[in-house]
Design an enzyme around this catalytic site. Structure first.
Site, mmCIF file in Angstrom:
data_model
loop_
_atom_site.group_PDB
_atom_site.id
_atom_site.type_symbol
_atom_site.label_atom_id
_atom_site.label_comp_id
_atom_site.label_asym_id
_atom_site.label_seq_id
_atom_site.Cartn_x
_atom_site.Cartn_y
_atom_site.Cartn_z
ATOM 1 N N ASP A 9 0.877 -1.165 0.000
ATOM 2 C CA ASP A 9 0.000 0.000 0.000
ATOM 3 C C ASP A 9 0.922 1.224 0.000
ATOM 4 O OD1 ASP A 9 -2.324 1.645 0.449
ATOM 5 O OD2 ASP A 9 -1.700 1.777 2.545
ATOM 6 N N ASP A 11 -0.235 5.041 0.902
ATOM 7 C CA ASP A 11 -0.534 6.009 1.959
ATOM 8 C C ASP A 11 -0.472 5.357 3.334
ATOM 9 O OD1 ASP A 11 -1.107 8.106 0.120
ATOM 10 O OD2 ASP A 11 -3.108 7.313 -0.207
ATOM 11 N N GLY A 46 -7.696 3.704 3.101
ATOM 12 C CA GLY A 46 -7.831 2.682 2.059
ATOM 13 C C GLY A 46 -9.120 2.773 1.263
ATOM 14 N N ARG A 49 -11.874 8.092 -2.698
ATOM 15 C CA ARG A 49 -12.225 9.491 -2.421
ATOM 16 C C ARG A 49 -13.749 9.657 -2.321
ATOM 17 N NH1 ARG A 49 -9.895 13.275 -6.867
ATOM 18 N NH2 ARG A 49 -8.119 11.913 -6.445
ATOM 19 N N SER A 116 -5.448 5.145 -4.533
ATOM 20 C CA SER A 116 -5.290 6.579 -4.798
ATOM 21 C C SER A 116 -5.044 6.868 -6.272
ATOM 22 C CB SER A 116 -4.124 7.129 -3.987
ATOM 23 O OG SER A 116 -3.854 8.454 -4.400
ATOM 24 N N ASN A 118 -3.723 9.605 -7.029
ATOM 25 C CA ASN A 118 -2.531 10.456 -6.973
ATOM 26 C C ASN A 118 -1.256 9.646 -6.740
ATOM 27 O OD1 ASN A 118 -3.927 13.096 -7.072
ATOM 28 N ND2 ASN A 118 -4.777 12.458 -5.100
ATOM 29 N N ASP A 170 -1.664 -0.454 6.013
ATOM 30 C CA ASP A 170 -1.943 0.222 7.288
ATOM 31 C C ASP A 170 -3.446 0.348 7.556
ATOM 32 O OD1 ASP A 170 -2.364 2.205 5.272
ATOM 33 O OD2 ASP A 170 -2.308 3.732 6.839
HETATM 34 C C1 BG6 Z 1 -5.970 5.617 -0.165
HETATM 35 C C2 BG6 Z 1 -6.082 6.380 1.120
HETATM 36 O O1 BG6 Z 1 -4.641 5.219 -0.348
HETATM 37 O O2 BG6 Z 1 -6.359 6.424 -1.269
HETATM 38 C C3 BG6 Z 1 -7.500 6.953 1.258
HETATM 39 O O3 BG6 Z 1 -5.814 5.532 2.207
HETATM 40 C C4 BG6 Z 1 -7.846 7.777 0.028
HETATM 41 O O4 BG6 Z 1 -7.552 7.743 2.419
HETATM 42 C C5 BG6 Z 1 -7.691 6.931 -1.220
HETATM 43 O O5 BG6 Z 1 -9.197 8.257 0.104
HETATM 44 C C6 BG6 Z 1 -7.993 7.692 -2.501
HETATM 45 O O6 BG6 Z 1 -6.986 8.627 -2.707
HETATM 46 P P1 BG6 Z 1 -7.020 9.830 -3.725
HETATM 47 O O7 BG6 Z 1 -5.611 10.348 -3.669
HETATM 48 O O8 BG6 Z 1 -7.363 9.268 -5.089
HETATM 49 O O9 BG6 Z 1 -8.038 10.806 -3.256
HETATM 50 MG MG MG Z 2 -2.863 3.135 3.494
#
Ligand code: BG6
Ligand code: MG
Length: 220
Positions: A9, A11, A46, A49, A116, A118, A170
């Protein structure tokens, strides 16, 4: 089955962006007139969004139109990216670089498994974009954790079977995703929170590859 790959993972495991997500969501909740605690935030880890926003709005007792929700999600992401834009390799969490060196030296494969959108941007900022054999992120999946899709795609892209993989996570939702995918799961955090993990460590600095590999031997 011998372990052939580790699925990480992002984040909260490789970088401490979990706190940035919390700060940005908290700013959004505050702008709507309520607060979210760190304990409440655990259930957002995890989770995608859009789903995170739904959970937060339900907590605040708000029902909003899809249009307004899209605006709020976009604003949260802007605030989040402001924090991400300041990241450098110094933001890599303790133990990560050394753990990756052990994984490479042992000839094991590694993939990123993050919901994510991002993820690539963050890996670029911390200089780890080339450290994975496969990258599965929010742009490649249709279901967030606890659905196992992100990890199953990672295993498939690496050409290994689920029971040859260990997931490092996590989030409660991420451990659940690993288990549903038929994989071993190492939790990074508190054993009282990550109760379904096969092993829990405070950080990658407190974990050795040998511990992970002997875990697979125990579960065979
Ligand atoms: C996960 C995070 O890795 O990504 C979440 O733990 C988050 O908290 C999710 O909402 C989506 O991320 P992003 O960057 O696309 O908004
Ligand atoms: Mg995480």
């Amino acid at each position: 089955m011998p372990i052939k790959a580790l699925l990480f993972d992002l984040d909260g495991v490789i970088v401490d962006t979990a706190i940035f997500h919390y700060q940005a969501w908290r700013r959004m909740a505050n702008s709507l007139g309520f607060d979210i605690s760190e304990e409440f935030n655990e259930q957002l880890k995890g989770v995608s969004r859009a789903e995170s926003l739904d959970i937060i709005l339900a907590h605040g007792g708000l029902t909003l139109s899809d249009e307004t929700k899209a605006e709020l999600a976009a604003r949260k992401n802007e605030w989040y990216l402001e924090l991400v834009s300041q990241m450098t390799p110094a933001n890599i969490l303790p133990g990560v670089t050394d753990f990756f060196a052990q994984v490479k030296a042992a000839g094991l494969k590694s993939a990123l498994g993050s919901v994510s959108k991002n993820a690539r941007l963050i890996l670029e900022r911390i200089g780890m974009l080339d450290d994975f054999d496969a990258i599965i992120d929010g742009t490649k999946i249709s279901r967030g954790k606890p659905d196992p899709e992100v990890f199953l795609k990672g295993a498939a892209e690496l050409g290994v079977q689920p029971d040859e993989c260990v997931v490092i996570e996590d989030a409660v939702a991420g451990i659940e995703a690993a288990k549903r995918g038929g994989m071993l799961a190492v939790g990074i955090g508190e054993p009282t929170v990550l109760t379904r993990a096969d092993l829990v460590a405070g950080s990658l600095a407190a974990l050795t590859l040998n511990q992970v590999l002997s875990l697979s031997a125990m579960n065979r």
